[in-house]
Design a protein around this motif. Structure first.
Motif, PDB file in Angstrom:
ATOM      1  N   GLN A  39       0.814  -1.187   0.000  1.00  0.00           N
ATOM      2  CA  GLN A  39       0.000   0.000   0.000  1.00  0.00           C
ATOM      3  C   GLN A  39       0.860   1.254   0.000  1.00  0.00           C
ATOM      4  O   GLN A  39       0.634   2.126  -0.804  1.00  0.00           O
ATOM      5  N   GLY A  40       1.851   1.328   0.887  1.00  0.00           N
ATOM      6  CA  GLY A  40       2.695   2.505   0.964  1.00  0.00           C
ATOM      7  C   GLY A  40       3.962   2.346   0.150  1.00  0.00           C
ATOM      8  O   GLY A  40       4.097   1.431  -0.660  1.00  0.00           O
ATOM      9  N   ASP A  41       4.913   3.243   0.397  1.00  0.00           N
ATOM     10  CA  ASP A  41       6.169   3.199  -0.351  1.00  0.00           C
ATOM     11  C   ASP A  41       7.122   2.121   0.149  1.00  0.00           C
ATOM     12  O   ASP A  41       8.035   1.732  -0.569  1.00  0.00           O
ATOM     13  N   LEU A  42       6.943   1.658   1.383  1.00  0.00           N
ATOM     14  CA  LEU A  42       7.808   0.638   1.959  1.00  0.00           C
ATOM     15  C   LEU A  42       6.934  -0.431   2.606  1.00  0.00           C
ATOM     16  O   LEU A  42       6.150  -0.137   3.510  1.00  0.00           O
ATOM     17  N   ASN A  43       7.031  -1.648   2.105  1.00  0.00           N
ATOM     18  CA  ASN A  43       6.207  -2.745   2.613  1.00  0.00           C
ATOM     19  C   ASN A  43       7.056  -3.975   2.881  1.00  0.00           C
ATOM     20  O   ASN A  43       7.997  -4.252   2.148  1.00  0.00           O
ATOM     21  N   ARG A  44       6.679  -4.708   3.926  1.00  0.00           N
ATOM     22  CA  ARG A  44       7.310  -5.991   4.213  1.00  0.00           C
ATOM     23  C   ARG A  44       6.213  -6.966   4.625  1.00  0.00           C
ATOM     24  O   ARG A  44       5.392  -6.658   5.490  1.00  0.00           O
ATOM     25  N   TYR A  45       6.227  -8.115   3.977  1.00  0.00           N
ATOM     26  CA  TYR A  45       5.254  -9.154   4.277  1.00  0.00           C
ATOM     27  C   TYR A  45       6.015 -10.418   4.651  1.00  0.00           C
ATOM     28  O   TYR A  45       6.859 -10.886   3.897  1.00  0.00           O
ATOM     29  N   ASP A  46       5.720 -10.955   5.830  1.00  0.00           N
ATOM     30  CA  ASP A  46       6.346 -12.180   6.320  1.00  0.00           C
ATOM     31  C   ASP A  46       5.263 -13.227   6.556  1.00  0.00           C
ATOM     32  O   ASP A  46       4.298 -12.973   7.274  1.00  0.00           O
ATOM     33  N   PHE A  47       5.441 -14.388   5.951  1.00  0.00           N
ATOM     34  CA  PHE A  47       4.532 -15.505   6.148  1.00  0.00           C
ATOM     35  C   PHE A  47       5.333 -16.667   6.710  1.00  0.00           C
ATOM     36  O   PHE A  47       6.354 -17.047   6.140  1.00  0.00           O
ATOM     37  N   ASP A  48       4.891 -17.236   7.822  1.00  0.00           N
ATOM     38  CA  ASP A  48       5.524 -18.409   8.416  1.00  0.00           C
ATOM     39  C   ASP A  48       4.435 -19.465   8.549  1.00  0.00           C
ATOM     40  O   ASP A  48       3.543 -19.353   9.396  1.00  0.00           O
ATOM     41  N   ILE A  49       4.497 -20.473   7.698  1.00  0.00           N
ATOM     42  CA  ILE A  49       3.447 -21.480   7.631  1.00  0.00           C
ATOM     43  C   ILE A  49       4.010 -22.813   8.090  1.00  0.00           C
ATOM     44  O   ILE A  49       5.033 -23.277   7.588  1.00  0.00           O
ATOM     45  N   GLN A  50       3.332 -23.428   9.033  1.00  0.00           N
ATOM     46  CA  GLN A  50       3.717 -24.730   9.574  1.00  0.00           C
ATOM     47  C   GLN A  50       2.651 -25.745   9.171  1.00  0.00           C
ATOM     48  O   GLN A  50       1.502 -25.629   9.580  1.00  0.00           O
ATOM     49  N   LEU A  51       3.041 -26.719   8.359  1.00  0.00           N
ATOM     50  CA  LEU A  51       2.122 -27.791   7.966  1.00  0.00           C
ATOM     51  C   LEU A  51       2.394 -28.973   8.889  1.00  0.00           C
ATOM     52  O   LEU A  51       3.285 -29.781   8.649  1.00  0.00           O
ATOM     53  N   ASN A  52       1.617 -29.051   9.964  1.00  0.00           N
ATOM     54  CA  ASN A  52       1.888 -30.003  11.046  1.00  0.00           C
ATOM     55  C   ASN A  52       1.022 -31.259  11.009  1.00  0.00           C
ATOM     56  O   ASN A  52       1.316 -32.215  11.712  1.00  0.00           O
ATOM     57  N   ASP A  53      -0.049 -31.255  10.228  1.00  0.00           N
ATOM     58  CA  ASP A  53      -0.974 -32.387  10.226  1.00  0.00           C
ATOM     59  C   ASP A  53      -1.012 -33.065   8.863  1.00  0.00           C
ATOM     60  O   ASP A  53      -0.924 -32.402   7.820  1.00  0.00           O
ATOM     61  N   LYS A  54      -1.170 -34.374   8.877  1.00  0.00           N
ATOM     62  CA  LYS A  54      -1.265 -35.153   7.646  1.00  0.00           C
ATOM     63  C   LYS A  54      -2.363 -34.554   6.760  1.00  0.00           C
ATOM     64  O   LYS A  54      -3.471 -34.280   7.224  1.00  0.00           O
ATOM     65  N   GLY A  55      -2.028 -34.323   5.488  1.00  0.00           N
ATOM     66  CA  GLY A  55      -2.993 -33.772   4.537  1.00  0.00           C
ATOM     67  C   GLY A  55      -3.102 -32.261   4.539  1.00  0.00           C
ATOM     68  O   GLY A  55      -3.882 -31.702   3.773  1.00  0.00           O
ATOM     69  N   ALA A  56      -2.321 -31.580   5.368  1.00  0.00           N
ATOM     70  CA  ALA A  56      -2.395 -30.114   5.412  1.00  0.00           C
ATOM     71  C   ALA A  56      -1.906 -29.518   4.093  1.00  0.00           C
ATOM     72  O   ALA A  56      -1.022 -30.066   3.429  1.00  0.00           O
ATOM     73  N   MET A  57      -2.493 -28.391   3.728  1.00  0.00           N
ATOM     74  CA  MET A  57      -2.139 -27.741   2.467  1.00  0.00           C
ATOM     75  C   MET A  57      -2.102 -26.234   2.644  1.00  0.00           C
ATOM     76  O   MET A  57      -2.921 -25.667   3.371  1.00  0.00           O
ATOM     77  N   ALA A  58      -1.147 -25.607   1.952  1.00  0.00           N
ATOM     78  CA  ALA A  58      -1.075 -24.144   1.937  1.00  0.00           C
ATOM     79  C   ALA A  58      -0.846 -23.697   0.504  1.00  0.00           C
ATOM     80  O   ALA A  58       0.015 -24.238  -0.185  1.00  0.00           O
ATOM     81  N   ARG A  59      -1.644 -22.741   0.061  1.00  0.00           N
ATOM     82  CA  ARG A  59      -1.454 -22.160  -1.264  1.00  0.00           C
ATOM     83  C   ARG A  59      -1.442 -20.646  -1.111  1.00  0.00           C
ATOM     84  O   ARG A  59      -2.375 -20.069  -0.570  1.00  0.00           O
ATOM     85  N   LEU A  60      -0.371 -20.037  -1.581  1.00  0.00           N
ATOM     86  CA  LEU A  60      -0.235 -18.585  -1.533  1.00  0.00           C
ATOM     87  C   LEU A  60      -0.039 -18.077  -2.952  1.00  0.00           C
ATOM     88  O   LEU A  60       0.903 -18.470  -3.637  1.00  0.00           O
ATOM     89  N   ASP A  61      -0.931 -17.202  -3.377  1.00  0.00           N
ATOM     90  CA  ASP A  61      -0.837 -16.556  -4.678  1.00  0.00           C
ATOM     91  C   ASP A  61      -0.738 -15.060  -4.422  1.00  0.00           C
ATOM     92  O   ASP A  61      -1.450 -14.528  -3.568  1.00  0.00           O
ATOM     93  N   GLY A  62       0.123 -14.378  -5.164  1.00  0.00           N
ATOM     94  CA  GLY A  62       0.252 -12.952  -4.936  1.00  0.00           C
ATOM     95  C   GLY A  62       0.747 -12.192  -6.150  1.00  0.00           C
ATOM     96  O   GLY A  62       1.402 -12.747  -7.033  1.00  0.00           O
ATOM     97  N   ILE A  63       0.380 -10.923  -6.171  1.00  0.00           N
ATOM     98  CA  ILE A  63       0.847  -9.983  -7.186  1.00  0.00           C
ATOM     99  C   ILE A  63       1.350  -8.764  -6.439  1.00  0.00           C
ATOM    100  O   ILE A  63       0.664  -8.253  -5.542  1.00  0.00           O
ATOM    101  N   PHE A  64       2.553  -8.296  -6.787  1.00  0.00           N
ATOM    102  CA  PHE A  64       2.986  -7.012  -6.253  1.00  0.00           C
ATOM    103  C   PHE A  64       3.401  -6.113  -7.401  1.00  0.00           C
ATOM    104  O   PHE A  64       4.006  -6.550  -8.368  1.00  0.00           O
ATOM    105  N   MET A  65       2.976  -4.837  -7.307  1.00  0.00           N
ATOM    106  CA  MET A  65       3.247  -3.852  -8.348  1.00  0.00           C
ATOM    107  C   MET A  65       3.895  -2.641  -7.706  1.00  0.00           C
ATOM    108  O   MET A  65       3.357  -2.081  -6.751  1.00  0.00           O
TER     109      MET A  65
END
Length: 175
Positions: free
Chosen positions: A1-27
């Protein structure tokens, strides 16, 4: 949104069958700076992660993309995918990308890839030779570049059209 951005994602897949999907666009434009850091840890068997980001930068903007998938020891049937594709609209812009895989198991399907490049000048020339103004050609090619992210979403056609309209406005503002 602003002139300086930081995004941190920490994903823990701890269970059988767990899934994570991250889609992103930065401009990015002007002197904007954006850091995108993603850590996905596969701690259980039969887990899946899928990270797909696209970046577009112009002017003197700077983007950073770092994604890491860690597959823990002793688990199996893990799938970890990472993709980062970036488009520089001006030679003064830059995007640094570093997808990583750290694998301590043999039973995995893992891939990572990254690209940074400019628009195809031949495609722009072709469009201009058909009467399409340069700015419109750049916008159309840029929209086509980021459209993959919208196509990956499980949304209705009307929602996709609304997002594409917002995206088109963002791309117009980059020029």
């Amino acid at each position: 949104q602003g002139d300086l951005n930081r995004y941190d994602f920490d994903i823990q897949l701890n269970d059988k069958g767990a899934m994570a999907r991250l889609d992103g666009i930065f401009m990015l434009k002007g002197k904007m700076h954006s850091d995108n850091h993603i850590m996905v840890t596969h701690n259980a068997s039969y887990t899946t992660s899928d990270v797909c980001f696209k970046g577009v930068a112009t002017d003197k903007s700077n983007g950073i993309f770092n994604a890491k998938a860690l597959v823990s020891k002793g688990i199996h049937a893990v799938k970890a995918l990472q993709s980062n594709k970036n488009l520089l609209l001006k030679k003064t812009a830059q995007i640094n990308t570093k997808p990583e895989l750290e694998i301590y198991s043999d039973d995995v399907i893992c891939s990572h890839g990254a690209t940074v490049g400019q628009l195809d000048t031949t495609a722009i020339f072709y469009m201009e030779s058909r009467g399409i103004p340069h700015a419109v050609a750049v916008q159309m090619l840029t929209e086509g570049f980021v459209l993959e992210i919208l196509d990956r979403q499980n949304i209705s056609e009307s929602e996709k059209a609304s997002l594409l309209e917002q995206l088109s406005l963002s791309i117009t503002n980059l020029a």
